[in-house]
Write an enzyme that holds these catalytic residues in place. Structure first.
Site, PDB file in Angstrom:
ATOM      1  N   SER A 166      97.744 -47.555 110.968  1.00 61.56           N
ATOM      2  CA  SER A 166      98.008 -48.550 112.002  1.00 61.56           C
ATOM      3  C   SER A 166      96.809 -49.476 112.120  1.00 61.56           C
ATOM      4  CB  SER A 166      98.284 -47.863 113.340  1.00 61.56           C
ATOM      5  OG  SER A 166      98.741 -48.809 114.293  1.00 61.56           O
ATOM      6  N   ASP A 167      97.094 -50.734 112.417  1.00 63.04           N
ATOM      7  CA  ASP A 167      96.012 -51.700 112.607  1.00 63.04           C
ATOM      8  C   ASP A 167      96.462 -52.715 113.644  1.00 63.04           C
ATOM      9  OD1 ASP A 167      93.300 -52.625 111.447  1.00 63.04           O
ATOM     10  OD2 ASP A 167      94.481 -54.473 111.572  1.00 63.04           O
ATOM     11  N   GLN A 168      95.517 -53.203 114.413  1.00 61.30           N
ATOM     12  CA  GLN A 168      95.857 -54.162 115.463  1.00 61.30           C
ATOM     13  C   GLN A 168      94.983 -55.402 115.352  1.00 61.30           C
ATOM     14  OE1 GLN A 168      95.002 -53.500 119.844  1.00 61.30           O
ATOM     15  NE2 GLN A 168      97.212 -53.217 119.824  1.00 61.30           N
ATOM     16  N   ALA A 209     100.418 -53.354 113.843  1.00 62.45           N
ATOM     17  CA  ALA A 209     101.137 -53.033 112.610  1.00 62.45           C
ATOM     18  C   ALA A 209     101.118 -51.530 112.372  1.00 62.45           C
ATOM     19  CB  ALA A 209     100.509 -53.755 111.429  1.00 62.45           C
TER      20      ALA A 209
END
Length: 197
Positions: free
Chosen positions: A71-73, A108
């Site tokens: 996950s990435d933000q 994401a």
């Protein structure tokens, strides 16, 4: 009946670990070793999706056959990326820029299935309107919360909720960094059962 695959969270984030633990599935956490620098001219959504996949793939390479969650933000204001501030001065500058305005957070998510070398990708957007607060309040908030590792300096899990005026999202967990509604859909498609009779 075959044993379910090992579930791994490709993150060192305590916030993401707490969120994933809500699903009551056994999992391990491993920090991915990747370069998180955005590419030149890369759209914010593309950055978040690329990095979530890269994190999952990096950990999957160390644990063959596993289900790996990456996950990435990325936070954006007027289409420009707002990264993690890293220190107090940068965080105060970010909050001054965002006060009274709407910021888009791209959270994401990737579920990499090491059994088949396939993956699922999704970007969940959250629209956050920041309160128009004076410098003194923003400075006090930063000294209390110290959200220097959070995109956009907005630590909504704690006192940061007081600097927000409105949050719009299809998933209330997306802003914290791990969209659980999207994740549970991905895990179901991968054959993970949440409720056993």
């Amino acid at each position: 009946m075959t044993n379910p695959p090992r579930l791994i969270l490709a993150s060192s984030s305590a916030y993401r670990r707490e969120l994933l633990s809500r699903l009551q599935l056994p999992f391990d956490a491993m920090a991915p070793d990747i370069d998180e620098t955005p590419l030149a001219g890369e759209a914010p959504e593309a950055t978040a999706l690329r990095l979530s996949l890269a994190k999952a793939q990096a950990v999957a390479a160390l644990a063959p056959g596993s289900l790996v969650i990456g996950s990435d933000q990325v936070a954006t204001l007027d289409g420009q990326q707002i990264g993690k501030p890293g220190n107090h001065e940068n965080a105060l500058d970010q909050l001054r820029l965002m006060r009274g305005r709407r910021v888009v957070f791209h959270s994401a998510l990737c579920l990499y299935d090491g059994r088949h070398s396939t993956y699922q990708l999704e970007n969940v957007q959250t629209f956050v309107t920041f309160r128009d607060l004076p410098d003194a309040e923003l400075d006090a908030y930063l000294r209390i919360e110290q959200p220097y590792d959070c995109a956009g300096s907005a630590k909504n899990e704690g006192l940061g909720i007081a600097i927000l005026e409105r949050v719009d999202s299809v998933d209330p967990t997306a802003l914290t960094g791990l969209p659980l509604i999207a994740l549970t859909s991905m895990l179901r498609r991968a054959g993970v059962a949440f409720f056993k009779e």
